[in-house]
Each structure stands twice: as structure tokens, then as C-alpha cells.
Motif scaffolding. Structure first.
Motif, PDB file in Angstrom:
ATOM      1  N   TRP A   1      -2.698   4.817   8.622  1.00  0.00           N
ATOM      2  CA  TRP A   1      -1.023   4.754   9.074  1.00  0.00           C
ATOM      3  C   TRP A   1      -0.792   6.281   8.877  1.00  0.00           C
ATOM      4  O   TRP A   1       0.062   6.475   9.574  1.00  0.00           O
ATOM      5  CB  TRP A   1      -0.578   3.740   8.090  1.00  0.00           C
ATOM      6  N   HIS A   2      -1.390   7.187   8.319  1.00  0.00           N
ATOM      7  CA  HIS A   2      -1.027   8.449   8.069  1.00  0.00           C
ATOM      8  C   HIS A   2      -1.365   9.107   9.670  1.00  0.00           C
ATOM      9  O   HIS A   2      -0.411   9.789  10.155  1.00  0.00           O
ATOM     10  CB  HIS A   2      -1.770   9.267   7.126  1.00  0.00           C
ATOM     11  N   SER A   3      -2.363   8.709  10.220  1.00  0.00           N
ATOM     12  CA  SER A   3      -2.502   9.428  11.532  1.00  0.00           C
ATOM     13  C   SER A   3      -1.621   8.651  12.827  1.00  0.00           C
ATOM     14  O   SER A   3      -1.057   9.188  13.633  1.00  0.00           O
ATOM     15  CB  SER A   3      -3.908   9.358  12.127  1.00  0.00           C
ATOM     16  N   MET A   4      -1.213   7.209  12.254  1.00  0.00           N
ATOM     17  CA  MET A   4      -0.223   6.766  13.317  1.00  0.00           C
ATOM     18  C   MET A   4       1.361   7.199  13.160  1.00  0.00           C
ATOM     19  O   MET A   4       1.929   7.229  14.005  1.00  0.00           O
ATOM     20  CB  MET A   4      -0.304   5.184  12.922  1.00  0.00           C
ATOM     21  N   TYR A   5       1.579   7.221  11.784  1.00  0.00           N
ATOM     22  CA  TYR A   5       3.153   7.392  11.681  1.00  0.00           C
ATOM     23  C   TYR A   5       3.575   8.829  10.984  1.00  0.00           C
ATOM     24  O   TYR A   5       4.645   9.117  10.711  1.00  0.00           O
ATOM     25  CB  TYR A   5       3.608   6.315  10.414  1.00  0.00           C
TER      26      TYR A   5
ATOM     27  N   ARG B   1       4.974  10.489   5.924  1.00  0.00           N
ATOM     28  CA  ARG B   1       5.491   9.726   4.866  1.00  0.00           C
ATOM     29  C   ARG B   1       4.210   8.785   4.592  1.00  0.00           C
ATOM     30  O   ARG B   1       4.236   8.244   3.231  1.00  0.00           O
ATOM     31  CB  ARG B   1       6.407   8.778   5.295  1.00  0.00           C
ATOM     32  N   TRP B   2       3.137   8.916   5.167  1.00  0.00           N
ATOM     33  CA  TRP B   2       1.622   8.056   4.745  1.00  0.00           C
ATOM     34  C   TRP B   2       0.898   9.197   4.157  1.00  0.00           C
ATOM     35  O   TRP B   2      -0.475   8.613   4.096  1.00  0.00           O
ATOM     36  CB  TRP B   2       1.431   7.280   6.046  1.00  0.00           C
ATOM     37  N   ARG B   3       1.033  10.390   4.063  1.00  0.00           N
ATOM     38  CA  ARG B   3       0.286  11.360   3.523  1.00  0.00           C
ATOM     39  C   ARG B   3      -0.710  10.689   2.314  1.00  0.00           C
ATOM     40  O   ARG B   3       0.105  10.218   1.232  1.00  0.00           O
ATOM     41  CB  ARG B   3       0.829  12.660   3.143  1.00  0.00           C
ATOM     42  N   PRO B   4      -1.882  10.549   2.372  1.00  0.00           N
ATOM     43  CA  PRO B   4      -2.660   9.840   1.220  1.00  0.00           C
ATOM     44  C   PRO B   4      -2.698  10.758  -0.076  1.00  0.00           C
ATOM     45  O   PRO B   4      -2.738  11.999   0.076  1.00  0.00           O
ATOM     46  CB  PRO B   4      -4.172   9.594   1.778  1.00  0.00           C
ATOM     47  N   SER B   5      -2.307  10.040  -1.073  1.00  0.00           N
ATOM     48  CA  SER B   5      -2.506  10.786  -2.248  1.00  0.00           C
ATOM     49  C   SER B   5      -4.016  11.202  -2.608  1.00  0.00           C
ATOM     50  O   SER B   5      -4.721  10.571  -2.316  1.00  0.00           O
ATOM     51  CB  SER B   5      -2.006   9.852  -3.596  1.00  0.00           C
TER      52      SER B   5
ATOM     53  N   TYR C   1      -7.247   3.283   0.547  1.00  0.00           N
ATOM     54  CA  TYR C   1      -7.114   4.472   1.070  1.00  0.00           C
ATOM     55  C   TYR C   1      -7.515   4.481   2.613  1.00  0.00           C
ATOM     56  O   TYR C   1      -7.107   5.426   3.617  1.00  0.00           O
ATOM     57  CB  TYR C   1      -8.315   5.349   0.544  1.00  0.00           C
ATOM     58  N   ARG C   2      -8.237   3.683   3.210  1.00  0.00           N
ATOM     59  CA  ARG C   2      -8.684   3.612   4.425  1.00  0.00           C
ATOM     60  C   ARG C   2      -7.473   3.370   5.535  1.00  0.00           C
ATOM     61  O   ARG C   2      -7.056   3.743   6.378  1.00  0.00           O
ATOM     62  CB  ARG C   2      -9.914   2.398   4.713  1.00  0.00           C
ATOM     63  N   GLU C   3      -6.622   2.373   4.870  1.00  0.00           N
ATOM     64  CA  GLU C   3      -5.541   1.898   5.587  1.00  0.00           C
ATOM     65  C   GLU C   3      -4.508   2.914   5.630  1.00  0.00           C
ATOM     66  O   GLU C   3      -3.789   3.355   6.723  1.00  0.00           O
ATOM     67  CB  GLU C   3      -4.877   0.459   5.038  1.00  0.00           C
ATOM     68  N   VAL C   4      -4.096   3.551   4.452  1.00  0.00           N
ATOM     69  CA  VAL C   4      -3.295   4.599   4.265  1.00  0.00           C
ATOM     70  C   VAL C   4      -3.536   5.611   5.335  1.00  0.00           C
ATOM     71  O   VAL C   4      -2.724   6.403   6.025  1.00  0.00           O
ATOM     72  CB  VAL C   4      -3.238   5.006   2.832  1.00  0.00           C
ATOM     73  N   SER C   5      -4.702   6.169   5.420  1.00  0.00           N
ATOM     74  CA  SER C   5      -5.332   7.273   6.311  1.00  0.00           C
ATOM     75  C   SER C   5      -5.151   6.881   7.692  1.00  0.00           C
ATOM     76  O   SER C   5      -4.498   7.664   8.506  1.00  0.00           O
ATOM     77  CB  SER C   5      -6.626   7.569   5.833  1.00  0.00           C
TER      78      SER C   5
ATOM     79  N   PHE D   1       0.837  -1.258   0.023  1.00  0.00           N
ATOM     80  CA  PHE D   1       0.090   0.058   0.006  1.00  0.00           C
ATOM     81  C   PHE D   1       0.787   1.351  -0.062  1.00  0.00           C
ATOM     82  O   PHE D   1       0.538   2.297  -0.632  1.00  0.00           O
ATOM     83  CB  PHE D   1      -0.887  -0.049   1.338  1.00  0.00           C
ATOM     84  N   ALA D   2       2.154   1.296   0.739  1.00  0.00           N
ATOM     85  CA  ALA D   2       2.905   2.193   0.802  1.00  0.00           C
ATOM     86  C   ALA D   2       3.234   2.805  -0.696  1.00  0.00           C
ATOM     87  O   ALA D   2       3.289   3.815  -1.063  1.00  0.00           O
ATOM     88  CB  ALA D   2       4.131   1.930   1.432  1.00  0.00           C
ATOM     89  N   SER D   3       3.479   1.453  -1.592  1.00  0.00           N
ATOM     90  CA  SER D   3       3.932   1.788  -3.069  1.00  0.00           C
ATOM     91  C   SER D   3       2.779   2.432  -3.912  1.00  0.00           C
ATOM     92  O   SER D   3       3.172   3.108  -4.657  1.00  0.00           O
ATOM     93  CB  SER D   3       4.770   0.645  -3.431  1.00  0.00           C
ATOM     94  N   VAL D   4       1.695   1.748  -3.648  1.00  0.00           N
ATOM     95  CA  VAL D   4       0.441   2.206  -4.251  1.00  0.00           C
ATOM     96  C   VAL D   4       0.225   3.597  -4.195  1.00  0.00           C
ATOM     97  O   VAL D   4       0.018   4.487  -5.129  1.00  0.00           O
ATOM     98  CB  VAL D   4      -0.730   1.405  -3.803  1.00  0.00           C
ATOM     99  N   ASN D   5       0.191   4.054  -2.904  1.00  0.00           N
ATOM    100  CA  ASN D   5      -0.046   5.400  -2.515  1.00  0.00           C
ATOM    101  C   ASN D   5       1.188   6.443  -3.277  1.00  0.00           C
ATOM    102  O   ASN D   5       0.793   7.380  -3.810  1.00  0.00           O
ATOM    103  CB  ASN D   5       0.218   5.708  -1.156  1.00  0.00           C
ATOM    104  N   GLU D   6       2.607   5.952  -3.336  1.00  0.00           N
ATOM    105  CA  GLU D   6       3.243   6.619  -4.190  1.00  0.00           C
ATOM    106  C   GLU D   6       3.068   6.763  -5.288  1.00  0.00           C
ATOM    107  O   GLU D   6       3.166   7.831  -6.214  1.00  0.00           O
ATOM    108  CB  GLU D   6       4.747   6.128  -3.606  1.00  0.00           C
ATOM    109  N   ALA D   7       2.742   5.577  -5.857  1.00  0.00           N
ATOM    110  CA  ALA D   7       2.564   5.490  -7.484  1.00  0.00           C
ATOM    111  C   ALA D   7       1.251   6.507  -8.052  1.00  0.00           C
ATOM    112  O   ALA D   7       1.360   6.936  -8.762  1.00  0.00           O
ATOM    113  CB  ALA D   7       1.932   3.882  -7.832  1.00  0.00           C
ATOM    114  N   CYS D   8       0.267   6.669  -6.927  1.00  0.00           N
ATOM    115  CA  CYS D   8      -0.770   7.378  -7.277  1.00  0.00           C
ATOM    116  C   CYS D   8      -0.408   8.888  -7.335  1.00  0.00           C
ATOM    117  O   CYS D   8      -0.645   9.648  -8.092  1.00  0.00           O
ATOM    118  CB  CYS D   8      -1.954   7.369  -6.121  1.00  0.00           C
ATOM    119  N   LYS D   9       0.808   9.098  -6.432  1.00  0.00           N
ATOM    120  CA  LYS D   9       1.149  10.585  -6.586  1.00  0.00           C
ATOM    121  C   LYS D   9       2.034  10.677  -7.695  1.00  0.00           C
ATOM    122  O   LYS D   9       2.168  11.999  -8.262  1.00  0.00           O
ATOM    123  CB  LYS D   9       2.167  10.688  -5.355  1.00  0.00           C
TER     124      LYS D   9
END
Ligand code: COA
Length: 708
Positions: A669-673, A676-680, A663-667, A612-620
Motif C-alpha cells: 500500500w505504501h507503493s500504491m498510496y 501515509r503508508w510508510r512502513p514502521s 509488513y508485506r501489505e503495508v509495503s 493494518f494502518a493502525s498497527v503500523n502507526e502503533a509500531c511508530k
């Protein structure tokens, strides 16, 4: 197109010629099988016809079923049209040129005789598409060549030459290129009176039960990777077994059932997608690939591992290549490395000594820039530092003939800054190869802001000529491939700090389908490779999240297999990774030093967190307009990073999970970490709209990212 246009009929000298005509490769589109059946009937009913020739118009026989039709209902199947050939009262001769693949070869196997031009290619690539030959191929081929050779062809999926096909009995006669039609008609005349007709379906496979069991056991073992045997291979083996044990008709019914079970499986869909993604990647908006002059000579600047690997790609493609290195010692070392790599192939038996000598003759070491002035392309593969690269490009600009391609193998440096060193920035682009360059098939073609479309076209064509799969990236840090992968690499190392282990993560990724886990791979490529880059990033960005575990391992001298230890340890030159308590201790120390709470990770969480970390970056990346389409990112992961093909690619896999889940998981992890996890924004839009990653259009502007 109508059935009439797709299949033609004519009679020459008492021989009916049925020719299929569906450019570019005569794939079996709807209507073609019907056409073949109708003309077989016509020929059989014509008293003036003694025999029939089945041939393809253009360069190919038939390159198989139309892959776009898979998963859809067919009015007439290959099973039916091949049965019609079998039952023809008059002999049918297959006349093969170019490719006879999949359903194409199945039609060939049903013919009573087979002639082929020298150099034609015959194969059953269905397993590469997640299915099995479903038009009698698994039943006829073993009857013709025996189960062992049939399994090699069906499970390998790669075509063999007509010459080899003749040796094993698939082809009855070879004819010179350019004479196929005439030769096939003459051949048909010569066998016309023969009765009974030699039908492959009537042949008996002479293998006893014990030998068959041994063949099947061996092949199952060889094809099982990480404890998994792909369903298509599993079924294909069972079908070949059935061809020996059952009657032809029972075997055909068994094959039909197996094919139906596979056709709409997740693997088959992913593999079909990958086939078209690779071809789609060749299409670059506003770039005309139709009349690009071929590269006839190349120069590589730098004789390091990468430069040597790239030089070998040219030699392998029969293109003369000069390798430039200023120091005689470094040049000798580089050429020796190339020689050693070829020598390993000769030792293993995969290359003949004279072939090695021929390829080495194509590689010429030089020390002066003047010596490469007439080359069509120069590829720089020197140390990854802007000033060094600029110096090389300044020299290239001074000596190279006008119109030469100026390419950099940089994996991250701004193409435009490199182009600045020349008076011809339009001719400068990136050609990013992946290590080992002579093995990995990806060439990431990097389009700088001033790169001309013709430069991209020529670079793509050059890549294709040396056997690479090319996909275009925009210029940004890490370009598309490495930029999209970097978050995965970071997360797998950060999870260690929280309690996951390298062996657990490697196991999860292997079960997902990677041939080797990422930590074991990192031990091969070297932990030190990314170390300096991380130091630079940390120095430039105070908010940069450091990767303490790999940093400490590198500082301890654990750089991977080359130092006998990295994420694992290695004993006595053996490459088997052994779990090492030292690594466990380093991880525990880091967790303690930074007061990181420890917990258990489930396999699902591990997989999701890295990918998911890579999918989020790929979206960016898509958001930033640095890739034309999400399938190009998939092509890069498939051919650059060994992503399991039966998963389609990172973004195809992401679609099977769904943007909303990601998106749910990325969000979360964004609040946890943190950042670096800012959702695209694109990921968010897709999650909210229910659209898929494939709906993302090849447009650059953020506003037009989604189709209506
Ligand atoms: N079904 C549908 N389309 C096919 C096709 C098939 N079986 N085989 C090729 N095509 C299309 C490609 O998508 C491409 O279309 P595009 O130009 O719109 O992108 C075009 O035909 C040319 O194919 P390409 O692969 O670019 O040509 P090539 O000369 O490099 O390779 C083949 C030719 C035949 C080796 C290759 O196309 C191939 O392997 N095809 C698939 C064969 C196969 O798996 N058949 C079994 C199906 S059961």
C-alpha cells in the motif's frame, strides 16, 4: 511454594480448619487442590474432628483457578478436589470472605454448608476468560438455584454480593465482617451431627422440558450479538441444559468435554491476555504505586459534556467534586445535563432516586477559582485550544494548594506547553478520558517531559479510585490512543472513494466483533468533531491527504444523528441507520472529481486495510518511545474504543496475523498510496526477525526495541 505452605490445617474445638494461603487472592496454584484433598482425608480420619471448615487466609476466599495455568496440564483438577469435598463423610462448611470466584465458588458449591461475611463477592467469571466453569459449577449451581438464575450468573460473569447470594440460596448464613473464622467454627459445630449430608449434587432440578426450552431459547436470543454467540456462552448454556436433563456424573463429563474444547481456543487466549494486559498497564517503570495518598476532593474546570461526565465519575466513586464554569448559564446547563443523565438511569431502574440525590449532593457548581483552592486534583476539560488551556493552568497555578495534581483532559495538545503556564510543571500531566466519560473505562495518563513520577503515580491511583483502567502515554500529537486510531479512521473513509460503502465496512467490523460499525458510531459522536482538526492539519501540511467525503457531508450539514443525517439517515427520532442515496452520490461525486478508479473490496481487504494502518502507526508509537509496551496500546483500544475483547486488542490480534503479513501489505500500500503508508522500522524488524509485538520491550531507545 510447597503444598504445605499453600494450605494449612488445624483443629479447634473439634472442628478441622483447612485454610488456603496463596496471596494476594488465593488463586488455585498447583499444589493447592492436592493440599485440600489431603487435609480432607486427614480430617475424616481423625476421630477428634466432627466437621470441617474450608476458609481462605487474608482478605479473600479463593479468586479462582490460577489463570496463568490455563492451557497447561494440571495434575489435579478442580473437578477432583470438589468431588473430594462432595464425598467427605464429615460435613464441610465453606467460610467465605472477599472474593469467591470461578474455581473458588466451585469449591464453595461442593461444600455441604456455606457461610459468608456481609459484603463478600461470589461469582463465576469464566466466560469473561473464554471458558466455562469446569469444576462442576455448571452442574451444581443450577441444582442449587435453578437454571434461570444459574445462567444469569454464569453468562453475566459478574459477581454478586453475599447478601444476594443468601437470597437465592447459595449462602446459608451471613456473618459480620471480622468474625468469619469463629462464626464458621460455631456453625460447623451446630450442623456436625446432621445426616445425611446435604450434597448439592444430589439435588433435583425441578423444571419441565417446555420451561427449560423456553429459558434456553430466551437466553440464546439475548446473548446473540450481531448474529454471533461467543463459543464459551454457547457451551455454558448447553452445560446448564445438561444439568437438568442428565445425571450429575453425565453432566460433569459433558462439562469436562466443553471446557477442554474451549481452553485453548483463540478467544480464550485473547481474553486471558487482556486480563493480564490490564494489570500490566498499571506497572509503570520507575513509578512507585505502593504508597500513594488517595484523592479526597476534585475540581473539574469546564461543565461541558466531557467535564460533566468526569465529574460524575468522582460522584459515582463517592468523592466530592466541584465543577467550575465562569458563566452561570453554562454552569446551570452543565449541572442540568448531569442531572438528566442520572435521571435516565433512575427511569430505567438501574439507580434509586435517593442514590441519584446522594451523588448530586457530591457535585457542587462553582464560578470562582478561589472556591477550588483546597482540592487535591483539578482536571481541566475546556475547549481544545492551547491558549485557552494555558489561561486555565495559569489560574490553577495561582490558587491551588501546593502538591495538588494539575491534569488536562486534552486529547492532543502538548502537555509541556500547557505545563509552561505554571510554576510547577512536575505536577502537570494528562488525564485523557473518552466520551462518554462516565461510561468509557479508559483514562489515558499522559506523561509530559517534565512530569514527575509521583504525579503519574497519583494520577494512576486517582484513575483507579474512580473505576477507570489507566494506561500511560507519552506526549505527542493524539497521544497513544487517538494517534494509533487516526489511520484506521482515515482509511475507512478513503476506501469509500475507491468503491467500498459505509454499510459494507460497518458490516465487516461488526462481524469482526465491534458492537457497532465505525460509521454508525461516527453518526453518534458527530462527523463535525474531527472536521476542524482536519482543516488545521491540511493548512499546516501541504501533503496532507484530505478526506473529501466526510468534509463534504459536514459542509452539507450532515453531522450525524443530531442533525438527522450523517453517514446514514434517521427518521422520526429513531436511531436506526437507514442507507441513504445522498451519501452514495457524494461518494460518486468525489470519485469523479478526483478521477479515482472504482473497484470491489473483499471483506478481508477492508479489515486488513483499516487495522493494518493502525498497527503500523502503533509500531511508530513504540519506536518513538511514546508507549511502554504494545499491551498498553491494546488496553487503550479495549477500554477506549470498544475493540472486541475476544480479539485481545489491536496488537494481540496483529500477532495472530503475523508481522510479516502485515509488513508485506503495508509495503504494497505504501507503493500504491504513498507516504501515509510508510512502513514502521519496528514493523520491518519484527517481520524480518520473526519476533512478535509482545517481544517489544518497554524501552524507549530505538536500538533496544527488540529483545535479544
Ligand atoms: N490467577 C492468577 N493471577 C491472578 C488471579 C487469578 N485467578 N486473580 C488475580 N490475580 C493476580 C493479578 O494478576 C494481580 O497480579 P499482579 O499484582 O502481579 O498484577 C494480583 O493477583 C492482584 O489482582 P488484581 O486484579 O490487581 O486485584 P483486585 O483486588 O483489583 O481484584 C479480583 C481482585 C479477584 C476481583 C481480580 O483479581 C479478578 O477478577 N481475578 C480473576 C478472577 C477470575 O477470573 N477467576 C476465575 C478464574 S477461573
Amino acid at each position: 511454594m510447597t503444598q504445605k505452605e499453600l494450605v494449612h490445617y488445624g483443629v479447634e474445638d473439634g472442628i478441622a480448619v483447612i485454610s488456603v494461603d496463596n496471596p494476594p487472592v488465593n488463586a488455585l496454584a498447583p499444589g493447592m487442590r492436592e493440599g485440600i484433598i489431603a487435609f480432607l482425608e486427614k480430617a475424616n480420619g481423625d476421630a477428634g474432628v466432627a466437621a470441617i471448615v474450608l476458609i481462605g487466609e487474608g482478605k479473600n476466599f479463593i479468586a479462582g483457578a490460577d489463570i496463568r495455568q490455563f492451557g497447561q496440564a494440571r495434575s489435579v483438577s478442580t473437578r477432583t478436589s470438589t468431588a473430594a469435598i462432595d464425598s467427605s463423610a464429615k460435613p464441610v462448611v465453606a467460610a467465605i470472605q472477599g472474593y469467591a470466584l470461578g474455581g473458588g465458588l466451585e469449591h464453595v458449591l461442593a461444600c455441604h454448608y456455606r457461610v459468608a461475611t456481609v459484603g463478600a463477592k461470589l461469582g463465576l467469571p469464566e466466560v469473561t476468560l473464554g471458558v466455562i466453569p469446569g469444576g462442576g459449577g455448571t452442574q451444581r449451581l443450577p441444582r442449587l438455584v435453578g437454571p434461570e438464575k444459574a445462567l444469569q450468573l454464569i453468562l453475566g460473569g459478574r459477581p454478586i454480593s453475599a447478601e444476594d447470594a443468601e437470597k437465592i440460596g447459595v449462602v446459608d448464613a451471613l456473618v459480620p465482617k471480622g468474625e468469619l473464622r469463629h462464626a464458621a467454627i460455631e456453625f460447623a459445630k451446630s450442623i456436625a451431627p446432621t445426616r445425611p449430608l446435604p450434597r448439592v449434587r444430589d439435588r433435583h432440578v425441578d423444571v419441565d422440558d417446555e420451561s427449560l426450552a423456553a429459558i434456553v431459547a430466551d437466553v440464546r436470543k439475548a446473548e446473540t450479538k450481531n448474529g454471533q454467540l461467543l463459543p464459551a456462552k454457547d457451551r455454558a448454556i448447553a452445560c446448564v441444559e445438561a444439568s437438568v436433563r442428565r445425571t450429575f456424573d453425565a453432566g460433569i463429563a459433558f462439562e469436562e468435554e466443553a471446557f477442554a474444547a474451549l481452553e485453548n481456543s483463540g478467544e480464550a487466549k485473547a481474553l486471558r491476555y487482556a486480563f493480564f494486559a490490564e494489570r500490566e498497564a498499571r506497572k509503570v517503570p520507575d513509578v512507585d504505586l505502593s504508597s500513594v495518598p488517595p484523592v479526597k476532593s476534585a475540581a473539574i474546570i469546564g461543565a461541558g459534556t466531557m467535564g460533566g461526565g468526569i465529574a460524575m465519575c468522582f460522584a459515582d466513586a463517592n468523592i466530592p467534586v466541584k465543577v467550575l464554569e465562569a458563566s452561570a448559564e453554562a454552569l446551570d446547563r452543565g449541572v442540568q445535563r448531569i442531572r438528566d443523565t442520572y435521571a435516565v438511569k433512575v427511569k430505567r431502574g438501574s439507580m434509586a432516586q435517593d442514590e441519584m440525590d446522594r451523588r448530586l449532593d457530591l457535585i457542587q457548581g462553582v464560578q470562582e477559582y478561589e472556591a477550588i483552592s483546597d482540592c487535591d486534583v483539578a482536571i481541566e476539560a475546556v475547549f481544545e485550544r492551547l491558549d485557552i488551556k494555558q489561561d486555565v493552568f495559569r489560574k490553577l497555578d495561582a490558587v491551588l494548594k501546593p502538591g495538588a495534581l494539575l491534569l488536562t483532559n486534552s486529547s492532543a495538545i502538548d502537555i509541556d506547553a500547557i505545563a509552561d503556564a505554571t510554576s510547577r510543571p512536575g505536577d502537570v500531566a494528562g488525564a485523557h478520558f473518552f466520551a462518554p466519560a462516565n461510561v468509557m473505562k479508559l483514562c489515558e495518563v499522559v506523561n509530559g517531559p517534565r512530569t514527575l513520577p509521583a504525579t503519574i503515580a497519583r494520577t494512576m491511583e486517582m484513575g483507579r479510585a474512580i473505576g477507570k483502567v489507566c494506561a500511560v502515554a507519552g506526549s505527542c500529537d493524539g497521544f497513544v490512543a487517538n494517534r494509533s486510531r487516526a489511520p484506521m479512521m482515515a482509511e475507512m473513509m478513503l476506501m469509500l472513494e475507491e468503491g467500498a460503502t459505509p454499510v459494507q465496512i460497518d458490516r465487516v467490523m461488526e462481524q469482526f466483533g465491534y458492537p457497532k460499525g465505525p460509521f454508525a458510531v461516527n453518526d453518534i459522536s458527530g462527523l463535525d468533531v474531527s472536521y476542524e482538526g482536519r482543516k488545521r492539519r491540511a493548512a499546516a501540511d501541504p501533503g496532507y491527504r484530505k478526506l473529501h467525503v466526510p468534509d463534504r457531508l459536514v459542509e452539507m450539514g450532515r453531522k450525524g444523528q443530531k442533525t438527522g443525517a450523517g453517514w446514514y439517515r434517521y427518521e422520526n427520532g429513531d436511531r436506526t441507520p437507514i442507507v441513504d442515496d445522498v451519501v452514495k452520490q457524494v461518494i460518486a461525486d468525489v470519485a469523479k472529481d478526483f478521477d479515482i478508479p472504482q473497484r470491489e473490496f473483499t471483506d478481508e481487504e477492508i479489515l486488513q486495510r483499516v487495522l493494518f494502518a493502525s498497527v503500523n502507526e502503533a509500531c511508530k508509537i513504540l519506536e518513538d518511545g511514546k508507549a511502554y509496551r504494545s499491551s498498553d496500546i491494546d488496553v487503550m483500544w479495549l477500554y477506549g474504543f470498544g475493540f472486541p475483547r475476544h480479539r485481545g486488542g489491536l496488537m494481540f490480534w496483529a500477532d495472530t496475523v503475523g508481522a510479516s503479513v502485515i509488513y508485506r501489505e503495508v509495503s504494497k500500500w505504501h507503493s500504491m498510496y504513498g507516504k501515509r503508508w510508510r512502513p514502521s522500522r519496528l514493523l520491518q524488524k519484527l517481520a524480518e526477525s520473526g519476533l512478535s509485538f509482545r517481544d517489544v520491550k518497554p524501552t524507549i531507545e530505538e536500538e533496544t526495541i527488540l529483545s535479544a
